[in-house]
Design an enzyme around this catalytic site. Structure first.
Site, PDB file in Angstrom:
ATOM      1  N   LYS A 167      11.203  -3.806   2.211  1.00 14.00           N
ATOM      2  CA  LYS A 167      10.116  -2.863   1.932  1.00 14.00           C
ATOM      3  C   LYS A 167      10.581  -1.454   2.262  1.00 14.00           C
ATOM      4  O   LYS A 167      11.173  -1.220   3.317  1.00 14.00           O
ATOM      5  CB  LYS A 167       8.882  -3.214   2.769  1.00 14.00           C
ATOM      6  CG  LYS A 167       7.657  -2.367   2.460  1.00 14.00           C
ATOM      7  CD  LYS A 167       6.442  -2.910   3.193  1.00 14.00           C
ATOM      8  CE  LYS A 167       5.179  -2.163   2.793  1.00 14.00           C
ATOM      9  NZ  LYS A 167       3.970  -2.732   3.432  1.00 14.00           N
ATOM     10  N   ILE A 191       0.832  -1.203   0.000  1.00 16.56           N
ATOM     11  CA  ILE A 191       0.000   0.000   0.000  1.00 16.56           C
ATOM     12  C   ILE A 191       0.865   1.251   0.000  1.00 16.56           C
ATOM     13  O   ILE A 191       0.593   2.224  -0.697  1.00 16.56           O
ATOM     14  CB  ILE A 191      -0.924   0.006   1.235  1.00 16.56           C
ATOM     15  CG1 ILE A 191      -1.913  -1.154   1.170  1.00 16.56           C
ATOM     16  CG2 ILE A 191      -1.676   1.329   1.351  1.00 16.56           C
ATOM     17  CD1 ILE A 191      -2.670  -1.360   2.457  1.00 16.56           C
ATOM     18  N   ASP A 229      -7.375  -5.073   5.846  1.00 13.79           N
ATOM     19  CA  ASP A 229      -7.168  -5.194   4.393  1.00 13.79           C
ATOM     20  C   ASP A 229      -6.868  -6.639   4.009  1.00 13.79           C
ATOM     21  O   ASP A 229      -5.906  -6.914   3.286  1.00 13.79           O
ATOM     22  CB  ASP A 229      -6.048  -4.269   3.938  1.00 13.79           C
ATOM     23  CG  ASP A 229      -6.085  -4.008   2.426  1.00 13.79           C
ATOM     24  OD1 ASP A 229      -7.177  -4.145   1.831  1.00 13.79           O
ATOM     25  OD2 ASP A 229      -5.037  -3.672   1.852  1.00 13.79           O
ATOM     26  N   PRO A 245       7.320   0.076  -2.385  1.00 14.36           N
ATOM     27  CA  PRO A 245       7.774  -1.092  -3.137  1.00 14.36           C
ATOM     28  C   PRO A 245       8.539  -2.081  -2.258  1.00 14.36           C
ATOM     29  O   PRO A 245       9.027  -1.733  -1.185  1.00 14.36           O
ATOM     30  CB  PRO A 245       8.698  -0.483  -4.197  1.00 14.36           C
ATOM     31  CG  PRO A 245       9.253   0.741  -3.531  1.00 14.36           C
ATOM     32  CD  PRO A 245       8.129   1.274  -2.679  1.00 14.36           C
ATOM     33  N   VAL A 246       8.646  -3.320  -2.747  1.00 13.89           N
ATOM     34  CA  VAL A 246       9.388  -4.368  -2.046  1.00 13.89           C
ATOM     35  C   VAL A 246      10.446  -4.915  -2.999  1.00 13.89           C
ATOM     36  O   VAL A 246      10.138  -5.287  -4.132  1.00 13.89           O
ATOM     37  CB  VAL A 246       8.454  -5.504  -1.585  1.00 13.89           C
ATOM     38  CG1 VAL A 246       9.248  -6.581  -0.854  1.00 13.89           C
ATOM     39  CG2 VAL A 246       7.348  -4.955  -0.683  1.00 13.89           C
TER      40      VAL A 246
END
Length: 207
Positions: free
Chosen positions: A48, A29, A145, A32-33
């Site tokens: 992350k 969310i 989520d 980026p990873v």
């Protein structure tokens, strides 16, 4: 698990890790990873990157509190460094969260590829997901989520364990949290209309 804030290191992550900036494992969310490798042990991890803001620190703290569970992605350590991405005029303060590497990818992709699961497979996955959610709720944390994209497989084996990730919407809930937060395509109508506290509703709707 301890309720103490996660320890954030301010030394350069590059002292301990090599980061592959050319590869992206996914996008949460809030960031980026990318893959990284510990220089001494040569163990591989996922990294992350989050802009270092109060919301990001809250996400990391809540995830860290839950991450001792077998079905929640484990946080290894966290750094706060200045990082400049291509196209940025200057470096920005970012949290670099080193997590266990989930080589099996998202449950969403396995569902898309496999199309159907046996009853046994479905029971095993559901039990693991429910266990992860119960861990969060036992610490008064609502994930908010739950979706296949946030459930990662440890490896590509048929019986790989599944683990909950991405606590970007998570929030402490003492039983009175009523504010819904969700990904639109996955939200049940009850979330936006119910007067039931979010953590209770989260578990009832999914399990």
């Amino acid at each position: 698990m301890s309720a103490q804030p996660v320890k954030i290191k301010t030394v350069s992550i590059l002292e301990d890790y090599t980061i592959d900036w050319t590869q992206k494992l996914g996008t949460g969310i809030n960031g980026p990873v990318r893959p990284c490798q510990h220089k001494r042990s040569e163990d591989r991890f996922a990294l992350k990157l989050l802009l270092d803001k109060p919301g990001a620190r809250a996400e990391v703290n809540l995830h860290s509190r839950c991450s001792g569970h077998a079905n929640i992605v484990k946080i290894i350590e966290v750094f706060s460094n200045e990082v400049q991405f291509p196209g940025e005029p200057a470096p920005k303060s970012r949290l670099l969260v080193v997590m266990e590497l989930m080589d099996g990818g998202e449950l969403f992709d396995r569902i898309s590829k496999q199309k159907r699961f046996t009853e046994r497979q479905a029971v095993i996955l559901t039990k693991q997901i429910a266990s992860a959610v119960l861990q969060c709720h036992s610490l008064n944390i609502a994930h908010r989520d739950l979706k296949p994209e946030n459930l990662l497989l440890k490896d590509n084996s048929e019986d790989s364990p599944v683990k909950l990730s991405d606590f970007g919407f998570a929030k402490v809930d003492d039983g009175t949290l009523m504010t819904p937060h969700f990904t639109p395509y996955y939200v049940a109508p009850q979330v936006s209309t119910s007067l039931t506290p979010i953590a209770q509703l989260e578990y009832k709707l999914h399990f």
